[in-house]
Design an enzyme around this catalytic site. Structure first.
Site, PDB file in Angstrom:
ATOM      1  N   SER A 105      44.792  37.750  54.357  1.00  0.00           N
ATOM      2  CA  SER A 105      45.440  36.732  55.202  1.00  0.00           C
ATOM      3  C   SER A 105      45.606  37.234  56.631  1.00  0.00           C
ATOM      4  O   SER A 105      45.658  36.455  57.569  1.00  0.00           O
ATOM      5  CB  SER A 105      46.828  36.387  54.641  1.00  0.00           C
ATOM      6  OG  SER A 105      47.652  37.546  54.695  1.00  0.00           O
ATOM      7  N   THR A 108      50.194  40.246  56.183  1.00  0.00           N
ATOM      8  CA  THR A 108      51.072  41.009  55.287  1.00  0.00           C
ATOM      9  C   THR A 108      51.831  42.066  56.090  1.00  0.00           C
ATOM     10  O   THR A 108      51.226  42.929  56.733  1.00  0.00           O
ATOM     11  CB  THR A 108      50.229  41.638  54.158  1.00  0.00           C
ATOM     12  OG1 THR A 108      49.657  40.551  53.428  1.00  0.00           O
ATOM     13  CG2 THR A 108      51.042  42.501  53.232  1.00  0.00           C
ATOM     14  N   ARG A 155      42.830  38.132  45.927  1.00  0.00           N
ATOM     15  CA  ARG A 155      42.349  38.836  44.731  1.00  0.00           C
ATOM     16  C   ARG A 155      40.989  38.326  44.278  1.00  0.00           C
ATOM     17  O   ARG A 155      40.346  38.933  43.415  1.00  0.00           O
ATOM     18  CB  ARG A 155      43.372  38.711  43.593  1.00  0.00           C
ATOM     19  CG  ARG A 155      43.646  37.301  43.144  1.00  0.00           C
ATOM     20  CD  ARG A 155      44.834  37.285  42.191  1.00  0.00           C
ATOM     21  NE  ARG A 155      45.119  35.971  41.617  1.00  0.00           N
ATOM     22  CZ  ARG A 155      45.734  34.980  42.237  1.00  0.00           C
ATOM     23  NH1 ARG A 155      46.111  35.128  43.491  1.00  0.00           N
ATOM     24  NH2 ARG A 155      45.976  33.839  41.619  1.00  0.00           N
ATOM     25  N   GLU A 241      48.866  38.020  38.097  1.00  0.00           N
ATOM     26  CA  GLU A 241      48.748  36.964  39.111  1.00  0.00           C
ATOM     27  C   GLU A 241      48.067  35.701  38.590  1.00  0.00           C
ATOM     28  O   GLU A 241      48.435  34.596  38.978  1.00  0.00           O
ATOM     29  CB  GLU A 241      48.009  37.487  40.346  1.00  0.00           C
ATOM     30  CG  GLU A 241      48.823  38.496  41.132  1.00  0.00           C
ATOM     31  CD  GLU A 241      48.195  38.839  42.474  1.00  0.00           C
ATOM     32  OE1 GLU A 241      48.033  37.937  43.312  1.00  0.00           O
ATOM     33  OE2 GLU A 241      47.849  40.021  42.677  1.00  0.00           O
ATOM     34  N   HIS A 257      50.264  62.689  27.494  1.00  0.00           N
ATOM     35  CA  HIS A 257      51.312  63.687  27.728  1.00  0.00           C
ATOM     36  C   HIS A 257      52.677  63.056  27.905  1.00  0.00           C
ATOM     37  O   HIS A 257      53.624  63.731  28.310  1.00  0.00           O
ATOM     38  CB  HIS A 257      50.933  64.542  28.952  1.00  0.00           C
ATOM     39  CG  HIS A 257      49.658  65.300  28.719  1.00  0.00           C
ATOM     40  ND1 HIS A 257      49.611  66.547  28.145  1.00  0.00           N
ATOM     41  CD2 HIS A 257      48.363  64.939  28.931  1.00  0.00           C
ATOM     42  CE1 HIS A 257      48.350  66.937  28.028  1.00  0.00           C
ATOM     43  NE2 HIS A 257      47.574  65.979  28.502  1.00  0.00           N
ATOM     44  N   LYS A 351      57.477  36.574  50.553  1.00  0.00           N
ATOM     45  CA  LYS A 351      57.005  36.697  51.945  1.00  0.00           C
ATOM     46  C   LYS A 351      57.813  35.768  52.864  1.00  0.00           C
ATOM     47  O   LYS A 351      58.171  36.125  53.976  1.00  0.00           O
ATOM     48  CB  LYS A 351      55.506  36.384  52.024  1.00  0.00           C
ATOM     49  CG  LYS A 351      54.631  37.476  51.411  1.00  0.00           C
ATOM     50  CD  LYS A 351      53.145  37.180  51.548  1.00  0.00           C
ATOM     51  CE  LYS A 351      52.320  38.313  50.940  1.00  0.00           C
ATOM     52  NZ  LYS A 351      50.891  38.135  50.973  1.00  0.00           N
TER      53      LYS A 351
HETATM   54  C1  F6R Z   1      47.090  36.966  46.193  1.00  0.00           C
HETATM   55  C2  F6R Z   1      47.009  38.412  46.027  1.00  0.00           C
HETATM   56  C3  F6R Z   1      48.104  39.263  46.601  1.00  0.00           C
HETATM   57  C4  F6R Z   1      47.832  39.571  48.079  1.00  0.00           C
HETATM   58  C5  F6R Z   1      48.953  40.432  48.679  1.00  0.00           C
HETATM   59  C6  F6R Z   1      48.653  40.865  50.104  1.00  0.00           C
HETATM   60  O1  F6R Z   1      45.886  36.414  45.729  1.00  0.00           O
HETATM   61  O2  F6R Z   1      46.075  38.875  45.456  1.00  0.00           O
HETATM   62  O3  F6R Z   1      48.167  40.437  45.821  1.00  0.00           O
HETATM   63  O4  F6R Z   1      46.612  40.257  48.191  1.00  0.00           O
HETATM   64  O5  F6R Z   1      50.146  39.718  48.663  1.00  0.00           O
HETATM   65  O6  F6R Z   1      48.256  39.784  50.896  1.00  0.00           O
HETATM   66  P1  F6R Z   1      46.958  39.931  51.805  1.00  0.00           P
HETATM   67  O7  F6R Z   1      45.848  40.262  50.858  1.00  0.00           O
HETATM   68  O8  F6R Z   1      46.771  38.616  52.457  1.00  0.00           O
HETATM   69  O9  F6R Z   1      47.245  41.040  52.757  1.00  0.00           O
END
Ligand code: F6R
Length: 357
Positions: A105, A108, A155, A241, A257, A351
């Site tokens: 995106s 993040t 993902r 997810e 272990h 978020k």
């Molecule tokens: C959603 C997913 C999440 C995002 C993560 C980070 O499909 O897979 O694990 O990858 O919240 O967001 P980005 O990838 O946009 O930095």
């Protein structure tokens, strides 16, 4: 009692899938192809004299490509590759570090913070993103940017996010020519799609069979350090997810272990665990022996275990054979629960809450 979803009902699968996760997975080979053929074409390389270490910083679906890079390049590259899933970077990061800041995106906050830190430490940074704030910051700072196509869930963009890192390291002369290995992997998953894709019936479809085994069970996924460890982590994340279900992962030999001692109590929970053991004939012979002994220890305690073997020629094809099988299994598991695999409302909620301050 509600009737269990029929995984052979292709139209039904597509109806549940409001965001096109099935189509995106079907497109994985095309995605990797596009990454090889066009995405890297006009990308500038960082101006760096000597790289002593590589860090991939990202979260979730944007970080797993970092682990793929770390595991796949371990015997092929002479510098350490570290994956950072945090706001801050390890202390060793400095002017001799190549940092891949990866965020599908581009928004993040942990990745944006690590990006800023990498810049302030004088590291060579490359951004991999569809745009967002990371794209803006990279353009502002003159940081080389790998712009990947938008429109799918992070993902589901593993091809876009992982393959470019291999291509860049190859162009920097840090990896040998991997063209044959990558194209071999692409053709292999294309072939595999015919048997594990949504149109292949349950009788012939390993991923659909696995989804049935995991339905209403607690999935525990075991891989092996250095080979299938990244796959175990991927399966866990995809089940979380896509199927909105819990899942846990660990690796041999470490789990021998500690974790293996915990298979005595409470029986009523242990009975609900289904263990997936990811196997590769290339694993260390002593690890293979450990797996055989471990199967005997758990067999009467857990619901059951299923071994899933890597297939294909070449390490990359073998890794992706297991990833692809697990990705599909997680989508089918979502369908068995009658849910839409795409939306991840809880991640978005977190978020959104964090963005308030
Ligand atoms: C959603 C997913 C999440 C995002 C993560 C980070 O499909 O897979 O694990 O990858 O919240 O967001 P980005 O990838 O946009 O930095």
């Amino acid at each position: 009692m509600t009737q269990q979803f029929d995984l052979n009902n292709f139209e039904g699968l597509c109806r549940l899938d409001s965001t096109g996760m099935i189509a995106a997975l079907e497109g994985l080979s095309a995605q990797c192809n596009q990454a090889v053929c066009s995405i890297l074409k006009d990308v500038e390389l960082p101006n760096i004299e000597a790289i002593s270490n590589i860090v991939v910083t990202g979260l979730g679906g944007s970080a797993i490509g970092g682990d793929l890079l770390r595991v796949y390049t371990a015997g092929r590259i002479s510098v350490p590759v570290t994956v950072n899933r945090d706001y801050v970077l390890p202390e060793f990061v400095g002017p001799d570090t190549l940092v891949f800041a990866v965020s599908y995106s581009g928004n993040t906050e942990e990745t944006l913070s690590a990006y800023e830190e990498a810049r302030s430490r004088g590291a060579s940074v490359m951004a991999i993103t569809t745009g967002g704030k990371l794209g803006e910051m990279a353009s502002r700072d003159g940081v080389p940017l790998v712009k990947v196509p938008s429109g799918c869930a992070p993902r589901a963009a593993t091809g876009y996010l992982f393959i470019p890192t291999l291509g860049i390291l190859q162009r920097l002369g840090m990896l040998p020519d991997l063209n044959a290995e990558i194209t071999g992997m692409i053709s292999y998953i294309k072939e595999l799609h015919k048997t594990i894709g949504p149109e292949s019936p349950r009788e012939d479809n390993v991923s659909k069979q696995i989804a049935h085994k995991l339905y209403k069970k607690i999935p525990v996924i075991w891989g092996t350090t250095g080979t299938t460890e990244v796959v175990a982590q991927r399966w866990k994340g995809q089940i979380n997810e896509n199927a909105k279900a819990p899942a846990y992962w660990n690796v041999f030999p470490e789990l021998n272990h500690n974790e293996i001692v915990g298979f005595e109590y409470p029986l009523e929970i242990l009975n609900k665990i289904h263990v997936i053991i990811l196997r590769d004939e290339r694993d260390h012979p002593r690890v293979q022996k450990r797996i055989e002994i471990t199967k005997g220890i758990i067999k009467d305690v857990v619901d059951g275990f299923t071994e899933v073997w890597a297939s294909g020629d070449g390490d990359l094809a073998r890794l992706f054979s297991l990833i692809y099988t697990g990705d599909y299994a997680s989508l089918y598991l979502a369908a068995l629960y009658g849910i839409d695999p795409g939306p991840v409302k809880v991640i978005n909620y977190l978020k959104w809450e964090l963005a308030k301050e």
